[in-house]
Every structure is written in C-alpha cells, then in structure tokens.
Design an enzyme around this catalytic site. Structure first.
Site, PDB file in Angstrom:
ATOM      1  N   HIS A 185       0.829  -1.208   0.000  1.00 15.10           N
ATOM      2  CA  HIS A 185       0.000   0.000   0.000  1.00 15.10           C
ATOM      3  C   HIS A 185       0.869   1.267   0.000  1.00 15.10           C
ATOM      4  O   HIS A 185       2.095   1.222   0.201  1.00 15.10           O
ATOM      5  CB  HIS A 185      -0.913   0.003   1.225  1.00 15.10           C
ATOM      6  N   GLU A 254      -1.982  -7.079   7.858  1.00  6.76           N
ATOM      7  CA  GLU A 254      -0.669  -6.992   8.475  1.00  6.76           C
ATOM      8  C   GLU A 254      -0.667  -7.744   9.804  1.00  6.76           C
ATOM      9  O   GLU A 254      -1.734  -8.065  10.371  1.00  6.76           O
ATOM     10  CB  GLU A 254      -0.304  -5.516   8.683  1.00  6.76           C
TER      11      GLU A 254
END
Length: 380
Positions: A185, A254
C-alpha cells in the site's frame, strides 16, 4: 586429521495419522544449520499406524537423509513430539513395545554421527516437516505411496549448496505458472513516523494517494485475472486507485503488533526491552497481546494456498502489507523466518512470484518501486 570444523546440519521431522491409528505418513527435511538452506526432503505413506510410529519413522528418514549428505556432521534434531525427543535423549523410558525397535533403529543411524542432540520445538516451528507429513498422510488415505522430489547427486551436497530448484528459463514447466504480483500500500502517517502499524486502520496521506495513482499508471495495461486485497483501509485505498474490482481476504492483513501498535521502535525498546529482544530473537514470540511472526506465516501460507488453488495458471494482483508480502517471498524461496528481518520493502513497491504446479517457485522481482520514487524522500 583435518582441523576443519564439523559441518552442522539440522533435521526437522514429523509424522501423524488420521485416526490414531489410521492412514499414516511422515515427513522430514535436512537444513544447513548456518544458512538455513533445505538440502533434502523425505516423506512417505506408511499405511495404518499411530502418530508415534509415524513420528519415529520421520526421525529415522531425516537421520538417514543427513547421513547421506554428511556422515561426519554435527546434527541437531528438531521435532514437536515431546515423546520422541525425550525418549531419544534418554530422559524417558520406552515402554510401548512398538516403539522400542523404532527407537533402536533411530539410535543406530544416530551413532554414525559424531554428535546428535534432540530439541523439542512448538508445532508452529515445524511447519515444513508437518506439511510433508500431511501430504504423505493424504497419500496413505488414498492407498498410494508418495515421496517428494529430492536433489540427486552421487556425492554429498557441498556445504553451501541449496536443494535443487527450477532454473528460470531453463526447465520446461509442466504447466504455465500462477503468477502473483504483490503490491504494498501507499504512505500513511504511521509509515512516515515509522510506527508499528498492524491492525491500526490508518489512511493514506496525500503522498500515499499520489503513490497509488502512480502505481495504477504502471499497472494500467497489465491484464490481471483477479485482484485480492487486505481488508485494512490503507490497502483498500491503494486498490481503489487501480480502478479494478477486487476481492477482500482478511488473511492478507498486516501482523497484529498488540500493545506496540502506534509506537515507534525506539518507544518499544524503551518500554518493552525484554519483550522486544525476545520477539527479535524468536519468531514464535508475539508482542504483548499481538501475533507472532510464525502465526503470520501460517496465516499467509493458508491464504496463498487458497488463492493458488482457486486460480491455477492465472495472473493475480495482491494488495497487502510488509509482513505478508515478505512472507510470500520467503515461502517462494523456501527460506527461514529470519529472512523477514533482512528484506526491505518500500511503499507501493511491486514484487512478482511465479508458482509452479510441480512445487518450485521463482521470485522474478522484488521491491520494484521506480514508478513512485519521485514522490517520497528515501527511507519513507
């Protein structure tokens, strides 16, 4: 007499059965203790047996594989079977009559080495051998034999040699690979300040939005069969900029850093020095209230397997985070968890892996961020 230090090998072994007793199989592998490279694999279906019998068979197979490689090596055996480790270490008596001949057989092979020591490890740290054993159990349940491919050499494998892998462009694959393009990202306030940001749902900064648009331009003409994305907002905002439909998979998130979330590394070092040292030293250790590296590896392995099974031979874009992308990389390289600490991954960087149906994978590129290099200072 040679003054050269003895070679050091690690044997990881496991076994199990479906039903205990039931269709049983074992798995084992040999690693170079210094590099972590996998030098050999062994697995087999053994028909109907108990878990303990299969575990001993895995131990024997692993020791034999190590003896084939370097009979003069120092060997450490790592298993998640407390019974086998304690019995082979001489601390527990072998009471079951079915175990005695197997323990004797293992001891006979072990005597070929100058030194063998046995270490118990948690199951999550024995994932490679466990996978081999489960594949062998699948074969046993179907009434067939099975063994994984192994490196073939008339001589012991040299000290630095890894197990054989596909040489990209040299070996004709049995089928087109499944290609995963891995995209991290864009920038968030947390990444600018270098704070632990796992489950924190941070949003992209203005620079992060510009990075997402830059990578969208880079990928505009690339035909993807499907796009997958983490559920976290920073990943979804990056995927939104691509202008493509995508599927959310929560297992692409994550690592959960627990009470360390939003703290800098220095703040964690000051407030949690012992916990941080343990986390850095052992991938099975989790931050307080968080998720260990090994737990992340298991989660990402599962999503990898699901995606590859659903899209054989296709090109897949995955928008995710640092640890999942590094994990997919180490899985492709068949590397140890320590590799995660030695890889650097930039914001909106692209990494590409080809996964082949016969087992090997090829890392084609890693951390390619040239499309957005002008949008952020080095280190951010």
């Amino acid at each position: 007499m040679s003054d050269r230090p003895a070679r050091r090998l690690v044997v990881e072994a496991d076994g199990g059965s479906r039903g205990n007793p039931g269709p049983a199989g074992y798995g084992a592998l040999v690693r170079d203790a210094d590099t972590g490279a996998v030098l050999a694999e062994r697995a087999g279906a053994i028909g109907r047996a108990t878990n303990n019998v299969a575990e001993y068979q895995g131990l024997i197979a692993g020791l034999r594989a190590a003896a084939d490689l370097a009979p003069d090596a120092d060997v450490e055996v790592r298993m998640d079977s407390k019974l086998v480790v304690e019995q082979m270490s001489g601390r527990w008596k072998i009471k079951h009559p079915a175990m005695r001949p197997l323990a004797t057989q293992a001891a006979d092979v072990a005597r070929e080495f100058p030194r063998v020591r046995y270490t118990w490890i948690p199951r999550e740290r024995n994932a490679h051998a466990d996978r081999l054993a489960n594949e062998a159990m699948d074969a046993a349940a179907q009434g067939r034999t099975w063994e994984p491919p192994e490196p073939q050499s008339p001589e012991p494998v040299p000290h630095t040699a890894p197990t054989t892998h596909r040489l990209s462009g040299w070996m004709a694959p049995p089928a087109p690979p499944t290609t995963t393009v891995l995209l991290r990202h864009g920038q968030t306030p947390m990444s600018v300040e270098k704070r632990f940001s796992g489950t924190v749902d941070a949003t992209l900064t203005d620079i992060g939005q510009a990075q997402a648009l830059a990578v969208a331009g880079r990928l505009r003409d690339v035909p993807f069969d499907v796009v997958y994305c983490s559920q976290l907002k920073r990943a979804r905002q990056t995927a939104d900029a691509l202008g493509r439909d995508y599927l959310i998979d929560d297992d692409l998130r994550e690592t959960d850093f627990g009470t360390w979330e939003t703290l800098t590394f220095g703040e964690v070092r000051q407030r949690f020095p012992d916990e941080l040292n343990a986390w850095l030293a052992d991938p099975s250790v989790a931050p307080p209230g968080g998720e260990s590296i090994l737990a992340t590896i298991r989660r990402v392995t599962a999503v990898r397997d699901r995606i590859l099974a659903a899209h054989p031979g296709e090109r897949i874009l995955i928008v995710s985070h640092v640890t999942p992308i590094k994990t997919l990389t180490l899985l492709a390289l068949d590397a140890s968890p320590a590799v995660l600490y030695r890889l650097h991954l930039d914001l909106v960087s692209i990494s590409t892996i080809d996964w082949y149906s016969d087992g090997p994978a090829v890392l084609r590129s890693f951390n390619d961020g040239i499309h957005a290099a002008h949008l952020v200072e080095p280190g951010q």
